[in-house]
Design an enzyme around this catalytic site. Structure first.
Site, PDB file in Angstrom:
ATOM      1  CB  SER A   1      -0.898   0.005   1.236  1.00 27.15           C
ATOM      2  OG  SER A   1      -0.106   0.318   2.368  1.00 27.15           O
ATOM      3  CE  LYS A   2      -2.931   6.245  -1.978  1.00 26.23           C
ATOM      4  NZ  LYS A   2      -3.983   7.168  -1.618  1.00 26.23           N
ATOM      5  NE  ARG A   3       0.564   0.545   5.894  1.00 26.06           N
ATOM      6  CZ  ARG A   3       1.250  -0.558   6.066  1.00 26.06           C
ATOM      7  NH1 ARG A   3       2.370  -0.563   6.727  1.00 26.06           N
ATOM      8  NH2 ARG A   3       0.807  -1.717   5.568  1.00 26.06           N
TER       9      ARG A   3
END
Ligand code: GLU
Length: 471
Positions: free
Chosen positions: A238-240
């Site tokens: 994910s964007k993390r």
């Protein structure tokens, strides 16, 4: 049989790199078998689907060079067809009108959960044969009550699910929208899809879809479900973790070829080969060698591949990709060296095209920014005399070409008895603004006579002023 595969993204956000891996495998499989690759936009979720997201899908596919033979088809343009099939099912007794209220369904669910049962529709309206009325209703599929659905997934192997596990699926919602499972099957049939390659988050939908294929007397496609892509910490990518949208990778300066090569190895292998031309990917790709294990995304490896292709792909291709970054920076690339020449000297020095652009701006601009620390360190009064001599010498160069330019530097360093670096580094700061650039002879060559002499002149004037104020 002509192989036909499809990529069927929902346009509800950016194009995730995991989705692109799915698209790539489908694209390669179709190409490998001289088949057709179809793009279908699954936009029935009207609240979450956006035009921007559709555009991001199309832009991402184009950037990666993943061309489709048919489409893009939009599910929202096919509602007549879905309603026609739903009506046909109703007529044939394969589906039924269900008027169960939300409250009833909620109560049912609560009771099932309290009894530790799997929540499922209980078939309340299944045999009622409800007549058409003004009441809100959904259309449900009469899932077979007996037997087992079996299929051979190309990645996961044999899968068997008892029909008793499956409840009566909603085909059309009360607002008239078809559900994913219904639309996808009609589309796959109408679009004559032979191989469904998709993320394994859909593996549980497959038995339900197979029942629909059967109810429509259609041939069941081959299924291959691809394991998820995780971040390096083992959590869903994910964007993390950094960039995940395909266009973000473009902005970061990753070459399409590098991203494709990175993605093809994410869950697929061909011995221990790591480097693949697009043609090799097409020739070698096979579902057989898709692994069942989850793969984790490693940005370092992607950058390693990117640098490899910056150095090894044809310079014209790399230069063509590089052009975009200059355009974004508002640079007119006709006002500087040929981009292919730039690639030749910068590829080794930069991890990405964005970095390559950033580190080459001084080749195209009329004025440059000076790194104060480098100026302080290298443009000191002691260098005024040799640098002035070099300036005069460079003015006389007939052919502005690297060997001649290097010769000037060598001569001046001999004349003043200083080592080459002691003159080359101040020169570099004077003409590029910083202490870092490709080799000085190439830097001068690509900057061109006019820019070098003008910048050197300015630097010398400032040096003179500084020398006077110091004394
Ligand atoms: N639209 C679905 C998704 O984006 C894909 C469905 C499929 O490939 O069958 O997850």
């Amino acid at each position: 049989m002509t192989v036909r595969t499809r990529f069927a993204p929902s346009p509800t956000g950016f194009l995730h790199v995991g989705g692109v891996r799915t698209a790539l495998f489908s694209w390669l499989y179709a190409k490998r078998h001289q088949g057709k690759f179809v793009l279908r936009i699954e936009d029935t979720d009207q609240e979450r689907s956006t035009k921007e997201s559709v555009q991001a899908i199309l832009d991402g596919m184009e950037w990666l060079g993943m061309d489709y033979d048919e489409g893009p088809f939009f599910q929202t343009e096919r509602y007549t067809r879905y309603h026609e099939v739903a009506q046909q099912f109703l007529n044939e007794g394969k589906a039924y009108r269900c008027e169960c209220s939300k409250e009833r369904l909620e109560d049912l669910r609560t009771a099932q959960l309290a009894a530790k049962e799997k929540p499922r529709y209980d078939g309340h309206c299944r045999d009622k044969n409800l007549p058409v009325s003004d009441k809100p209703f959904v259309i449900r599929f009469k899932n077979p009550e007996q037997g087992t659905v079996s299929f051979h997934d190309q990645v996961y192997g044999e899968i068997h699910v008892a029909n008793s596990e499956l409840d009566d699926l909603i085909l059309v919602r009360s607002d008239g929208h078809p559900t994913y499972n219904f639309a996808v099957v009609i589309d796959d049939i109408d679009m004559k899809i032979t191989h469904v390659i998709r993320g394994d988050d859909h593996i549980n939908n497959t038995p339900r879809q197979i029942n629909l294929f059967q109810a429509l007397n259609a041939e069941i496609p081959v299924f291959a479900h691809l394991p998820m892509i995780l971040g390096e910490d083992g959590k869903r990518l994910s964007k993390r973790h950094g960039a995940v949208s395909v266009l973000q990778f473009k902005e970061l300066g990753v070459l399409p070829h590098a991203l494709l090569n990175y993605l093809v190895r994410l869950g697929w292998s061909y011995g221990d080969q790591e480097i693949f031309s697009i043609n090799e990917m097409v020739d070698r790709f096979d579902l057989k060698n898709v692994s069942r294990g989850v793969s984790s995304f490693n940005y370092e490896k992607l950058y390693w591949l990117n640098q490899h292709y910056q150095k090894n792909d044809p310079a014209e291709e790399v230069a063509e990709s590089l052009r975009w970054y200059f355009e974004q920076a508002g640079i007119d690339v006709t006002k500087g060296p040929k981009l292919t020449d730039l690639v030749a000297i910068q590829a080794e020095r930069c991890k990405t095209l964005a970095e390559m652009c950033q580190m080459s701006l001084y080749f195209f601009t009329d004025s440059i920014e000076y790194d104060e620390a480098a100026v302080k360190k290298h443009l000191r009064p002691v260098i005024l005399e040799p640098l002035t001599a070099l300036y005069e010498r460079l003015q006389k160069v007939d052919v502005w070409e690297k060997d001649h330019l290097q010769e000037c530097i060598n001569d001046i360093s001999a004349e003043f008895d200083i080592n080459m670096g002691k003159i080359a580094q101040p020169l570099r700061v004077a003409v590029t603004g910083s202490g870092m650039s490709p080799s000085i002879d190439m830097t001068l060559t690509l900057l061109g006579r006019e820019r070098v002499l003008a910048r050197l002149k300015t630097a010398l004037e400032q040096l003179k002023i500084r020398a006077q104020t110091n004394s």
